[in-house]
Design an enzyme around this catalytic site. Sequence first.
Site, PDB file in Angstrom:
ATOM      1  N   SER A   9       0.861  -1.217   0.090  1.00 31.23           N
ATOM      2  CA  SER A   9       0.019   0.099  -0.056  1.00 31.23           C
ATOM      3  C   SER A   9       0.933   1.187   0.175  1.00 31.23           C
ATOM      4  O   SER A   9       2.091   1.246   0.304  1.00 31.23           O
ATOM      5  CB  SER A   9      -0.937  -0.120   1.364  1.00 31.23           C
ATOM      6  OG  SER A   9      -0.292   0.464   2.181  1.00 31.23           O
ATOM      7  N   LYS A  10       0.338   2.258  -0.218  1.00 36.96           N
ATOM      8  CA  LYS A  10       0.981   3.583  -0.323  1.00 36.96           C
ATOM      9  C   LYS A  10       1.595   3.838   0.969  1.00 36.96           C
ATOM     10  O   LYS A  10       2.434   4.502   1.315  1.00 36.96           O
ATOM     11  CB  LYS A  10      -0.077   4.887  -0.513  1.00 36.96           C
ATOM     12  CG  LYS A  10      -0.562   4.562  -1.965  1.00 36.96           C
ATOM     13  CD  LYS A  10      -1.005   6.018  -2.560  1.00 36.96           C
ATOM     14  CE  LYS A  10      -1.471   5.875  -3.865  1.00 36.96           C
ATOM     15  NZ  LYS A  10      -2.137   7.105  -4.614  1.00 36.96           N
TER      16      LYS A  10
END
Length: 504
Positions: free
Chosen positions: A265-266
């Site tokens: 994920s970011k």
Amino acid sequence: MANSVRVRFAPSPTGPLHIGGVRTALYNYLYVRKHGGQFVLRIEDTDQKRSVDGAEAYIQSCLAWLGIQPDESPAHPGNFGPYRQSERRNVYQKHILEIVESGLAYYAFDSADELEGHRVDHEKKGKTFIYNWHNRMKLNNSLVLGEEKTKEKLDNGHPYVIRFLMWDEKESSVYQCPDSIRGNVAVDCKLLDDKILYKSDGMPTYHFANVVDDHLMNISHVIRGEEWLPSLALHLKLYDAFDWRPPKFAHLPLILKPSGKGKLSKRDGEKLGFPVFPIQWEEKIMGYKEEGYLPVAVLNFLALLGWNDGGENEIFSLEELISLFDLERVHHAGARFDPEKNKWFNQQHIQRLSISDFCSLCKPVIENHGFVVNDENKLRSIALMIQSRVVLTTELWRELKVFFEKPDVYDPKAVKKVWKEKTKGLLRAVVDLLSDDGEASLGELQDALKRVAEGAGLGLGALMGPLRVVVVGSLSGPDLLSIINTLGAKEVISRIDSALEAIE
Ligand code: GLU
């Protein structure tokens, strides 16, 4: 048409572009450069509420830094513009009316409360409410109301959405979705909902705009993330509804967290301490560029996250990737992201640089520290000494510093290890040696130093440790004699003098 390959990268400008998106852009780029054709950048900003200022410019800067520039984009439009979906409203309006008229899409007037009521009722019975063939004839839509009542509602400005008639009992429910990576993926259309295609605010949803644009922009291959695989049946049925020939689809595997568990994920970058964005985003988030990665290294490791050419070699230039890339060799399974391996790729690419390219990396770093580089031969010999020692370009100054500045500290552990009773005397003898013979003696330095050590009844080793500490500040660094050679006698004498004063 001679060149029929057209691919597109279609990000939504909802924030910085993370490496999953960059890999999608890269695979599109490699494919199109291999086969010849155009690479289109289309900004999918139909959901204006989620659009973030600066995100579009960021996406363009990332592609520019990486050297995978689109042929057509909002900044460089071709013949298929506009390239921002928010500027294509009239295109979508015309097309939505077309499929409403053909009976394949319909107006739905159900309010949010009504839909929530259905959802809760279903839940009580242990079921899931899906707006589709199962119940569409019991809901508040134009299929039930008929033409006249629908027109009345529309004329009165009643809010509506337009839904796609996904499947009805006349058709076979199993739909084969061809994917270039996975083969045919069979989908049971009975389980799918009548997706919203258009809203009364005059904006299409992603699904509708995406299909209309891919068709109108003549896209031949859609290469995108696996998260869109569940939408493939809907998209293919939309092509059917318009009687359009669909492009070929390829859904790329997920990029997994370093643990291998779950999608990267970011936020993982920040949490685990490695970059997941190409360049800096806002003030706080640093990208690969700022963390010292070369664009080619980033492209190389991203290319191998989900693909390989079948051989042993892992280090490729962009040209090599273009000639080797093949959608058929893209993996099905998720690819684990390994930040340490990324660094290794970077180190390999730094070592692969020609010495003059490596000098070009060093020069601005030296100048940024206030030093003028006017001796290209000296720069070259320094570069040769340090090239193999650099993993990230952010480490360049750490390696270069010794050639420009006296040590500001002497590593206490190193001093403790090498500083002996006779050390000061030995170093004074080196000063004498260098002052007597000057620059000329540096060529035979090793022998001369050996004689100095032997004069005190010691081996060369007893001298080299302290000499390194006073010249470099620690026990690390490239070959000491080469450093001394590059610095020259005067500078070495001055460093010894300073150290003799500073170290007790
Ligand atoms: N706008 C979509 C995204 O950002 C594009 C998906 C596609 O390529 O079709 O993921």
